[in-house]
Design a protein around this motif. Structure first.
Motif, PDB file in Angstrom:
ATOM      1  N   LYS A  39       7.619 -11.403   7.671  1.00  0.00           N
ATOM      2  CA  LYS A  39       8.899 -10.969   7.117  1.00  0.00           C
ATOM      3  C   LYS A  39       9.536 -12.083   6.281  1.00  0.00           C
ATOM      4  O   LYS A  39       9.560 -13.236   6.685  1.00  0.00           O
ATOM      5  N   ASP A  40      10.036 -11.722   5.113  1.00  0.00           N
ATOM      6  CA  ASP A  40      10.721 -12.627   4.185  1.00  0.00           C
ATOM      7  C   ASP A  40       9.804 -13.677   3.565  1.00  0.00           C
ATOM      8  O   ASP A  40      10.274 -14.680   3.051  1.00  0.00           O
ATOM      9  N   GLU A  41       8.501 -13.481   3.631  1.00  0.00           N
ATOM     10  CA  GLU A  41       7.543 -14.387   2.987  1.00  0.00           C
ATOM     11  C   GLU A  41       6.565 -13.570   2.152  1.00  0.00           C
ATOM     12  O   GLU A  41       6.487 -12.358   2.294  1.00  0.00           O
ATOM     13  N   GLU A  42       5.823 -14.243   1.294  1.00  0.00           N
ATOM     14  CA  GLU A  42       4.790 -13.573   0.509  1.00  0.00           C
ATOM     15  C   GLU A  42       3.623 -13.194   1.421  1.00  0.00           C
ATOM     16  O   GLU A  42       3.283 -13.930   2.347  1.00  0.00           O
ATOM     17  N   LYS A  43       2.978 -12.079   1.129  1.00  0.00           N
ATOM     18  CA  LYS A  43       1.780 -11.713   1.891  1.00  0.00           C
ATOM     19  C   LYS A  43       0.653 -12.663   1.506  1.00  0.00           C
ATOM     20  O   LYS A  43       0.593 -13.173   0.393  1.00  0.00           O
ATOM     21  N   VAL A  44      -0.252 -12.904   2.454  1.00  0.00           N
ATOM     22  CA  VAL A  44      -1.372 -13.822   2.251  1.00  0.00           C
ATOM     23  C   VAL A  44      -2.660 -13.045   2.455  1.00  0.00           C
ATOM     24  O   VAL A  44      -2.837 -12.367   3.468  1.00  0.00           O
ATOM     25  N   LYS A  45      -3.574 -13.147   1.489  1.00  0.00           N
ATOM     26  CA  LYS A  45      -4.866 -12.461   1.614  1.00  0.00           C
ATOM     27  C   LYS A  45      -5.726 -13.238   2.598  1.00  0.00           C
ATOM     28  O   LYS A  45      -5.995 -14.413   2.419  1.00  0.00           O
ATOM     29  N   ILE A  46      -6.165 -12.559   3.640  1.00  0.00           N
ATOM     30  CA  ILE A  46      -7.011 -13.156   4.674  1.00  0.00           C
ATOM     31  C   ILE A  46      -8.481 -12.933   4.353  1.00  0.00           C
ATOM     32  O   ILE A  46      -9.307 -13.814   4.511  1.00  0.00           O
ATOM     33  N   GLY A  47      -8.821 -11.717   3.926  1.00  0.00           N
ATOM     34  CA  GLY A  47     -10.218 -11.401   3.663  1.00  0.00           C
ATOM     35  C   GLY A  47     -10.381 -10.278   2.664  1.00  0.00           C
ATOM     36  O   GLY A  47      -9.419  -9.584   2.331  1.00  0.00           O
ATOM     37  N   THR A  48     -11.608 -10.110   2.196  1.00  0.00           N
ATOM     38  CA  THR A  48     -11.937  -9.065   1.228  1.00  0.00           C
ATOM     39  C   THR A  48     -13.178  -8.311   1.675  1.00  0.00           C
ATOM     40  O   THR A  48     -13.917  -8.773   2.551  1.00  0.00           O
ATOM     41  N   ASP A  49     -13.406  -7.172   1.081  1.00  0.00           N
ATOM     42  CA  ASP A  49     -14.620  -6.370   1.322  1.00  0.00           C
ATOM     43  C   ASP A  49     -14.824  -6.032   2.791  1.00  0.00           C
ATOM     44  O   ASP A  49     -15.922  -6.177   3.337  1.00  0.00           O
ATOM     45  N   LEU A  50     -13.761  -5.565   3.461  1.00  0.00           N
ATOM     46  CA  LEU A  50     -13.876  -5.199   4.870  1.00  0.00           C
ATOM     47  C   LEU A  50     -14.951  -4.144   5.070  1.00  0.00           C
ATOM     48  O   LEU A  50     -15.089  -3.232   4.266  1.00  0.00           O
ATOM     49  N   GLY A  51     -15.705  -4.275   6.138  1.00  0.00           N
ATOM     50  CA  GLY A  51     -16.851  -3.395   6.390  1.00  0.00           C
ATOM     51  C   GLY A  51     -16.522  -2.223   7.272  1.00  0.00           C
ATOM     52  O   GLY A  51     -16.785  -2.250   8.469  1.00  0.00           O
ATOM     53  N   TYR A  52     -15.980  -1.163   6.705  1.00  0.00           N
ATOM     54  CA  TYR A  52     -15.608   0.008   7.497  1.00  0.00           C
ATOM     55  C   TYR A  52     -16.775   0.899   7.863  1.00  0.00           C
ATOM     56  O   TYR A  52     -16.673   1.697   8.775  1.00  0.00           O
ATOM     57  N   GLN A  53     -17.905   0.775   7.172  1.00  0.00           N
ATOM     58  CA  GLN A  53     -19.026   1.665   7.423  1.00  0.00           C
ATOM     59  C   GLN A  53     -19.518   1.561   8.873  1.00  0.00           C
ATOM     60  O   GLN A  53     -19.803   2.548   9.518  1.00  0.00           O
ATOM     61  N   GLU A  54     -19.644   0.353   9.373  1.00  0.00           N
ATOM     62  CA  GLU A  54     -20.175   0.138  10.722  1.00  0.00           C
ATOM     63  C   GLU A  54     -19.109   0.316  11.805  1.00  0.00           C
ATOM     64  O   GLU A  54     -19.419   0.395  12.979  1.00  0.00           O
ATOM     65  N   TYR A  55     -17.861   0.351  11.397  1.00  0.00           N
ATOM     66  CA  TYR A  55     -16.762   0.377  12.363  1.00  0.00           C
ATOM     67  C   TYR A  55     -15.940   1.645  12.206  1.00  0.00           C
ATOM     68  O   TYR A  55     -14.730   1.605  12.048  1.00  0.00           O
ATOM     69  N   GLU A  56     -16.594   2.794  12.273  1.00  0.00           N
ATOM     70  CA  GLU A  56     -15.924   4.066  12.036  1.00  0.00           C
ATOM     71  C   GLU A  56     -14.803   4.346  13.026  1.00  0.00           C
ATOM     72  O   GLU A  56     -13.794   4.928  12.676  1.00  0.00           O
ATOM     73  N   HIS A  57     -14.959   3.945  14.270  1.00  0.00           N
ATOM     74  CA  HIS A  57     -13.985   4.297  15.297  1.00  0.00           C
ATOM     75  C   HIS A  57     -13.048   3.148  15.650  1.00  0.00           C
ATOM     76  O   HIS A  57     -12.258   3.256  16.574  1.00  0.00           O
ATOM     77  N   THR A  58     -13.131   2.068  14.925  1.00  0.00           N
ATOM     78  CA  THR A  58     -12.266   0.924  15.172  1.00  0.00           C
ATOM     79  C   THR A  58     -12.134   0.128  13.883  1.00  0.00           C
ATOM     80  O   THR A  58     -12.811   0.409  12.908  1.00  0.00           O
ATOM     81  N   THR A  59     -11.279  -0.839  13.881  1.00  0.00           N
ATOM     82  CA  THR A  59     -11.095  -1.651  12.682  1.00  0.00           C
ATOM     83  C   THR A  59     -12.136  -2.769  12.637  1.00  0.00           C
ATOM     84  O   THR A  59     -12.575  -3.249  13.672  1.00  0.00           O
TER      85      THR A  59
END
Length: 133
Positions: A39-59
């Protein structure tokens, strides 16, 4: 009241994770990027290209109970970890599943052959050590 947009196109299949109580959140966007927003700060990119294919039922990302370690898997099955106040570290490739310890110091993961490994973030241990049962 004040309202403003933090990220766009949050994928429905994902959840927002609260960090440090409700002071900050970990949130994906519609382009498979992962951000930390305080809150009240700039967002920070932690990661890219998240792998949703293998994690259909969870993040495809996890946070340690103490909120000091964030880990995620990319769409190419690479596991990355971000430890508090440090740059991200590539833990392994060919990752199938993973879990972080409560204190964020240990990450257990399996590869595509279901071998179990332990990544230890402290220097007095080897960084990668296969576990055999």
């Amino acid at each position: 009241m004040v309202k403003f947009q933090v990220v766009t196109k949050i994928p429905v299949k994902n959840s927002i994770k609260y960090l440090n109580g409700n002071k900050s959140i970990l949130i994906p966007d519609g382009e498979d990027n992962l951000y930390k927003y305080v809150k009240d700060e700039e967002k920070v990119k932690i990661g890219t290209d998240l792998g949703y294919q293998e994690y259909e039922h969870t993040t495809p990302y996890r946070v340690s109970d103490n909120n000091k370690t964030i880990a995620y898997v990319t769409d190419e099955a690479a596991l990355y970890a971000v430890f508090e106040n440090k740059d991200k570290v590539k833990v392994a490739s060919d990752v199938n599943r993973f879990i972080i310890s409560s204190d964020g110091q240990y990450i257990y993961y399996t590869d595509s052959d279901d071998n179990l490994y332990l990544f230890v973030s402290v220097k007095e241990y080897p960084t990668r050590m296969p576990i055999f049962f």
